[in-house]
Design an enzyme around this catalytic site. Structure first.
Site, PDB file in Angstrom:
ATOM      1  N   ASP A  18       0.875  -1.167   0.000  1.00 51.26           N
ATOM      2  CA  ASP A  18       0.000   0.000   0.000  1.00 51.26           C
ATOM      3  C   ASP A  18       0.918   1.224   0.000  1.00 51.26           C
ATOM      4  O   ASP A  18       2.110   1.118   0.316  1.00 51.26           O
ATOM      5  CB  ASP A  18      -0.886  -0.025   1.249  1.00 51.26           C
ATOM      6  N   ASP A  46      -0.275   5.115   0.789  1.00 45.61           N
ATOM      7  CA  ASP A  46      -0.594   6.110   1.815  1.00 45.61           C
ATOM      8  C   ASP A  46      -0.506   5.500   3.209  1.00 45.61           C
ATOM      9  O   ASP A  46      -1.067   4.437   3.481  1.00 45.61           O
ATOM     10  CB  ASP A  46      -2.005   6.667   1.599  1.00 45.61           C
TER      11      ASP A  46
END
Length: 271
Positions: free
Chosen positions: A67, A69
């Site tokens: 991922d 963010d």
């Protein structure tokens, strides 16, 4: 005709980790009167879960997906862009409603972008003025993965134009980035976003992992790393999930994750 800003560069991200971001680190787990929990806790008070076994999972994996963010970088890209464009409070309200299950991920994305409506020039200015901060030790970790011959991917519900400089800084090919795309009209005004991207909808990260899986050997082991529930839900088709709490901790993810680390160095096997 609409266009994206994926190719537009921004300064290299800061690489000194997120220790200076007091706003992120000041949040603590707090139990409400009805037993519910707030969404974030201070990373320092959360112990890792089976980090040695998590490091072995990484060693055994041929493909590692991150991922972006609050995992690869300290910030949440759309929130930062909203604040930059003077729409932070309005977007935060929609984000809170979306986290409560009041709308689908794609609807929430659409509403937030329609609030922000960033022009192409605003996005360019944001990219130049607000470079992302790489999480502590992530650059070393990615370098180790690549040196070990592993394939590294970024899978994000954020936007490719904001993620491309991060991928470049980490030496990850843009073809290995699965993210959303903002579209602009011929005058550079915000038009829409590409709803055909898997990460624009609920379950999209699992769909992206499935697409990656098709490009590799059937027996290739895939591990997903991230801070959020959408990352955890990428298993299956990913074989393993390792939760990351170096920037922000989601209590539900922490409870459900078999493996959990708060620093990428914990996955590096002493290297």
């Amino acid at each position: 005709m609409s266009g994206s800003v994926l190719s537009m560069a921004r300064p290299a991200p800061t690489t000194n980790g997120c220790g200076g971001n007091a706003a992120l680190l000041a949040k603590q787990l707090s139990i409400t009167s009805n037993g519910g929990a707030k969404t974030t806790v201070t990373p320092a008070i959360v112990p890792p879960k089976q980090p040695q076994l998590a490091a072995k999972v990484i060693q055994q994996s041929q493909i590692v997906c991150f991922d972006v963010d609050s995992t690869v970088i300290c910030e949440e890209g759309i929130d930062e862009l909203a604040e930059y464009c003077g729409k932070g409070t309005e977007v935060a309200r929609v984000t809170k409603e979306a986290m409560g299950g009041a709308m689908t991920f794609q609807d929430a994305l659409k509403i937030r972008l329609n609030i922000i409506r960033p022009s192409q020039q605003q996005v360019l200015d944001f990219i130049r003025e607000r470079p992302s901060t790489l999480s502590k030790n992530v650059k070393r970790f990615v370098a180790q993965l690549k040196a070990d011959g592993k394939q590294v991917y970024l899978i994000s519900g954020g936007f490719d134009c904001l993620i491309a400089p991060v991928a470049t800084e980490l030496g990850i090919p843009l073809a290995h980035v699965y993210a959303n795309k903002m579209l602009f009209d011929y005058q550079g005004a915000y038009d829409s976003f590409d709803i055909t991207q898997p990460t624009s909808r609920s379950g999209g990260k699992a769909e992206a992992v499935a697409m990656i899986k098709q490009q590799h050997a059937d027996d290739a082991l895939i591990t997903m790393l991230g801070d959020g529930a959408t990352d955890l839900e990428a298993v299956p088709p990913a074989n393993y999930f390792i939760g990351f709490g170096g920037n922000v901790v989601r209590p539900e993810v922490y409870r459900r994750a078999q493996y959990y680390v708060t620093d990428f160095e914990q996955l590096m096997g002493g290297q």
